[in-house]
Design a protein around this motif. Structure first.
Motif, short mmCIF file in Angstrom:
data_model
loop_
_atom_site.label_atom_id
_atom_site.label_comp_id
_atom_site.label_asym_id
_atom_site.label_seq_id
_atom_site.Cartn_x
_atom_site.Cartn_y
_atom_site.Cartn_z
N LEU A 359 0.83 -1.20 0.00
CA LEU A 359 0.00 0.00 0.00
C LEU A 359 0.86 1.25 0.00
CD1 LEU A 359 -2.96 0.99 0.19
CD2 LEU A 359 -2.71 0.92 2.68
N TYR A 360 1.98 1.21 0.70
CA TYR A 360 2.90 2.35 0.79
C TYR A 360 3.47 2.72 -0.57
CZ TYR A 360 6.99 4.98 2.54
OH TYR A 360 7.94 5.95 2.79
N ARG A 361 3.74 1.71 -1.40
CA ARG A 361 4.36 1.98 -2.71
C ARG A 361 3.37 2.08 -3.86
NH1 ARG A 361 8.72 4.65 -1.69
NH2 ARG A 361 10.53 3.43 -0.98
N THR A 362 2.25 1.41 -3.78
CA THR A 362 1.32 1.39 -4.92
C THR A 362 0.03 2.14 -4.65
OG1 THR A 362 0.21 -0.66 -4.24
CG2 THR A 362 2.22 -0.87 -5.55
N ARG A 363 -0.25 2.46 -3.38
CA ARG A 363 -1.51 3.09 -2.96
C ARG A 363 -2.71 2.21 -3.28
NH1 ARG A 363 0.30 4.93 0.65
NH2 ARG A 363 -1.75 5.89 1.07
N SER A 364 -2.49 0.90 -3.34
CA SER A 364 -3.59 -0.01 -3.64
C SER A 364 -3.41 -1.30 -2.84
CB SER A 364 -3.64 -0.34 -5.13
OG SER A 364 -4.64 -1.29 -5.41
N LYS A 365 -4.54 -1.92 -2.49
CA LYS A 365 -4.54 -3.24 -1.86
C LYS A 365 -5.48 -4.17 -2.60
CE LYS A 365 -7.72 -1.32 1.58
NZ LYS A 365 -8.13 -1.29 2.98
N ASP A 366 -5.82 -3.82 -3.82
CA ASP A 366 -6.72 -4.61 -4.65
C ASP A 366 -5.90 -5.66 -5.41
OD1 ASP A 366 -8.57 -5.70 -6.36
OD2 ASP A 366 -9.39 -3.78 -7.03
N LEU A 367 -6.09 -6.93 -5.07
CA LEU A 367 -5.31 -7.99 -5.69
C LEU A 367 -5.65 -8.16 -7.17
CD1 LEU A 367 -5.45 -10.67 -2.84
CD2 LEU A 367 -3.55 -9.15 -3.41
N ASN A 368 -6.80 -7.68 -7.60
CA ASN A 368 -7.15 -7.73 -9.02
C ASN A 368 -6.30 -6.78 -9.86
OD1 ASN A 368 -9.26 -9.69 -9.07
ND2 ASN A 368 -10.62 -8.20 -8.12
N LYS A 369 -5.74 -5.76 -9.22
CA LYS A 369 -4.99 -4.73 -9.94
C LYS A 369 -3.48 -4.86 -9.77
CE LYS A 369 -8.75 -1.37 -9.49
NZ LYS A 369 -9.16 -0.05 -8.95
N LEU A 370 -3.03 -5.54 -8.72
CA LEU A 370 -1.60 -5.64 -8.44
C LEU A 370 -0.96 -6.72 -9.30
CD1 LEU A 370 -1.79 -5.43 -4.56
CD2 LEU A 370 -0.98 -3.63 -6.09
N TYR A 440 -0.20 -14.33 -3.02
CA TYR A 440 1.19 -14.10 -3.41
C TYR A 440 1.34 -13.97 -4.92
CZ TYR A 440 6.26 -14.35 -3.33
OH TYR A 440 7.58 -14.05 -3.48
N THR A 441 0.70 -14.87 -5.67
CA THR A 441 0.91 -14.86 -7.13
C THR A 441 0.27 -13.64 -7.79
OG1 THR A 441 -1.04 -16.27 -7.39
CG2 THR A 441 1.11 -17.35 -7.29
N THR A 442 -0.85 -13.17 -7.27
CA THR A 442 -1.47 -12.00 -7.89
C THR A 442 -0.70 -10.72 -7.59
OG1 THR A 442 -2.97 -11.84 -5.99
CG2 THR A 442 -3.80 -12.93 -7.96
N ALA A 443 -0.19 -10.58 -6.37
CA ALA A 443 0.52 -9.36 -6.01
C ALA A 443 1.97 -9.36 -6.50
CB ALA A 443 0.49 -9.18 -4.49
N PHE A 444 2.65 -10.50 -6.40
CA PHE A 444 4.08 -10.52 -6.69
C PHE A 444 4.42 -11.23 -8.00
CE2 PHE A 444 3.77 -9.93 -2.11
CZ PHE A 444 4.67 -8.91 -1.90
#
Length: 686
Positions: A359-370, A440-444
């Motif tokens: 959230l600090y770096r992307t301003r998002s916590k939506d796993l559909n978008k990360l 993990y796979t959706t975010a990273f």
């Protein structure tokens, strides 16, 4: 031993005073305040290390500070360890992370609330009197609420915070206050509310029920969990780590302290706690599986993992109540629950700090978008992987060891009900793994997209905090002997057994003996041997089948379809499974709606009552004011000296005249009569 404990309390209070002169400097107040809280956490950990030998022997430390009595045994030290570890990690992490909230200002207020929150939890798990316990419990609730709604300018934050505040006071504070009132009526004094004095009383089932509701709601167990998935995600991530990692564990402490140490373990209560744990771990984890908001997913997993803890604790209470050789087995089951309490605090704290880093770096916590953060934030990716494998119960991480002990306690209990609960726990562990594969796979995983392409690794202070927790995930999993002796101490006291023949812990293995099982039938696990064998096998396979990275682009038939359209979204994971159990989600949604209606109606009733009381008070005040004004307008002008003192002056003057006549021997008989009459009147009035 009390020096480090006193120093801890003093440093937290000093952090509040240190930021008062810095009210106009947000960044400096945050840094100075957290420097003090980091030192306080180190002092608390030093106290745990110093008191550890006493606790392992089954002893306790009793002391009195400012008139408050404290009793610190092994159970207290376990929670102090949790608070020290998480307090240190969040104190290192927060100064840079809280830069994101600079626009809100009030850094000094945040530090005061943070220190109050930590201090209240430390006092709850060490105080030896129920009155002070409930008082600090309410301080903890209020401080956590104010920290939770830090972004109070957002409407959804205020709504979720209000749900938490109302729910906690109805389902947590109120039952504890009722128990406190009943016990005070029974004992008749504040001293009678000391835990040592309460343990001498015979307390009925109503107290088990009140404590079950009061601590269960704060722990977030089903069905009083509906506040938690809304509350934890809205808080700043460092606060979420403390709420999920520490606050809900304090509720487990309260449950064990009051129903096992103050009162006695009972079989029925053990069954109830174990059943609630089995239901909670199932419902919480299945709901986490379908979440696409990173912090909401972690919040539901807090519900699920609390179920594992309650299952272990409930199994322990059940067999401790049986007595005999089964009491030792119950002590091992209780140890398993407390082991998972400690482990969950560490890996869930790490997961929330990792979500905060995203959230600090992307301003998002939506796993559909990360996507693709492993390439841009590689260290965070490694730490998050460690935490994800830990919560999923994958060896050799700490989550596996505590879950393994819970499985042993349930499967080997020879109790069909408890065995069924263990089967639920084993199945849900695979669902947990599936959930974190999605996380993990959706975010990273994959390639960075438009949202994440500018992301970079978080500052070094934040990495150090996460690295500390990741290291402990490995240490407590690979070498359980570093912590299990402390975790065993509450069970030793309750079972009146040293457990030497039932539980063996060495740096290389952990062994459990089951009652009635012949020699050689013990259950055994060697984490270091597992790592060696698995490491060799992995190396051989990697060399034999090297990975050749190839990037294939999908054929779009010439159509201008963006590459992101081909990426599997978080919402698409496990759709078939979710459809298969849609009836469970539908029932859960209906129950959630019902809980929301109850909360809303209670809130409206509370506000209506407050409004009516305000109106009644205003009416009475207005009537009194009008009466006073009417009196001032209609009453004749009076002076205090003339109205009260003038008659006495006249009497004294007359008396002086009479005495003067008496002195001149004029009308002596009349004078004597007046003096006699005056004496008679005085005597009559007296």
């Amino acid at each position: 031993m009390m020096e480090f404990f006193t120093l801890t309390l003093g440093l937290y209070m000093a952090s509040m005073l240190a930021v008062l002169p810095l009210r106009n400097n947000y960044e400096k107040s945050i840094r100075v305040g957290h420097a003090f809280t980091a030192l306080a956490s180190l002092a608390l950990l030093a106290f745990v290390i110093e008191a550890l030998p006493t606790a392992v022997r089954g002893g306790a430390i009793d002391l009195t500070l400012v008139g408050i009595s404290f009793h610190i045994d092994g159970l207290s030290l376990i929670l102090c360890m949790v608070l020290g570890i998480l307090g240190l990690a969040t104190s290192l992490y927060s100064p840079r992370y809280m830069e994101s909230y600079k626009k809100l200002g009030r850094g000094w207020v945040y530090i005061i609330l943070y220190s109050t929150f930590m201090l209240s939890m430390i006092l709850i798990v060490t105080v030896a009197n129920l009155l002070w316990f409930v008082f600090f419990w309410e301080v903890m609730t209020l401080a956590s609420y104010l920290l939770m709604i830090w972004e109070h300018n957002e409407d959804h934050v205020r709504k979720a915070g209000w749900k938490y505040f109302v729910t906690m006071h109805i389902t947590s504070t109120l039952p504890l206050l009722l128990a406190l009132a009943l016990l005070y009526a029974k004992t008749g004094s504040v001293e009678g509310l000391d835990f040592a004095n309460l343990s001498k009383l015979h307390l009925g089932a109503i107290y088990y029920l009140l404590f079950l509701i009061g601590f269960g709601s704060k722990a977030g167990v089903v069905p009083i969990h509906f506040w938690l998935p809304d509350a934890h995600p809205i808080a700043p991530s460092n606060v979420s780590a403390l709420m999920s990692g520490a606050m809900i564990k304090v509720a487990v402490y309260g449950l064990v302290r009051l129903t096992c140490f103050v009162m006695k373990p009972t079989e029925i209560f053990g069954y109830i706690v174990g059943a609630i744990g089995a239901i909670t771990l199932t419902v919480g984890t299945l709901y986490a599986l379908k979440q696409t908001d990173a912090k909401r997913l972690l919040a539901y997993h807090s519900v699920g993992q609390m179920g594992y803890i309650w299952l272990g604790v409930g199994t322990g209470i059940l067999f401790l109540a049986k007595g005999g050789e089964w009491a030792a087995f119950g002590a091992i089951a209780l140890t398993a629950g407390l082991y998972h309490l400690l482990n969950h605090a560490i890996f869930k704290g790490l997961l929330f700090l990792s979500a905060g880093s995203i959230l600090y770096r992307t301003r998002s916590k939506d796993l559909n978008k990360l996507a693709g953060l492993a390439k841009l934030m590689p260290v965070t990716a490694v730490f998050t992987f460690v935490a994800a494998m830990s919560i999923a119960g994958v060896p050799p991480f700490n989550g596996f060891m505590s879950k393994w002990m819970i499985y042993q306690a349930t499967f080997l209990s020879r109790n069909i009900v408890i065995v069924i609960f263990g089967i639920f726990a084993l199945f849900i562990s695979s669902v947990t793994l599936a959930s974190f594969l999605k996380f993990y796979t959706t975010a990273f995983g994959g390639e960075p997209n438009e949202l994440t392409k500018e992301a970079k690794e978080v500052p070094i202070e934040m990495l150090i905090a996460k690295g500390l927790l990741a290291l402990l995930c490995l240490l407590f999993g690979l070498i359980p002997s570093t912590v299990v002796p402390l975790l065993v101490s509450p069970g030793k006291i309750l079972s009146c057994s040293d457990l030497s023949g039932w539980l063996t812990i060495t740096p290389s293995f952990i062994m459990i003996k089951v009652p009635g099982m012949p020699a050689g039938g013990e259950t055994l696990f060697k984490p270091l041997l597992f790592v060696i064998v698995f490491g060799v096998a992995f190396t051989v396979l990697y060399v034999a089948f090297p990975i050749h990275k190839r990037i294939y682009k999908p054929w779009t038939l010439g159509e201008p379809v963006p590459i992101d359209a081909y990426k599997m979204k978080a919402g698409n994971y496990y759709e078939a499974f979710e459809e298969y159990i849609h009836f469970l989600y539908r029932w859960g949604n209906e129950l959630s709606k019902l809980g929301r209606k109850i909360t809303d109606s209670t809130s409206h009733a509370y506000l209506w009552l407050c409004t009516k009381l305000h109106e009644i008070s205003g009416t009475i005040s207005k009537d009194l004011t009008n009466a006073g004004l009417l009196y001032l307008r209609s009453a004749s002008e009076l002076y205090l000296d003339e109205f009260i003192f003038a008659p006495f002056v006249k009497i004294l003057c007359g008396l002086g005249l009479v005495l003067d006549e008496e002195s001149r021997k004029v009308n002596a008989g009349l004078t004597l009569a007046f003096v006699t009459l005056a004496i008679i009147l005085v005597l009559t009035l007296l």
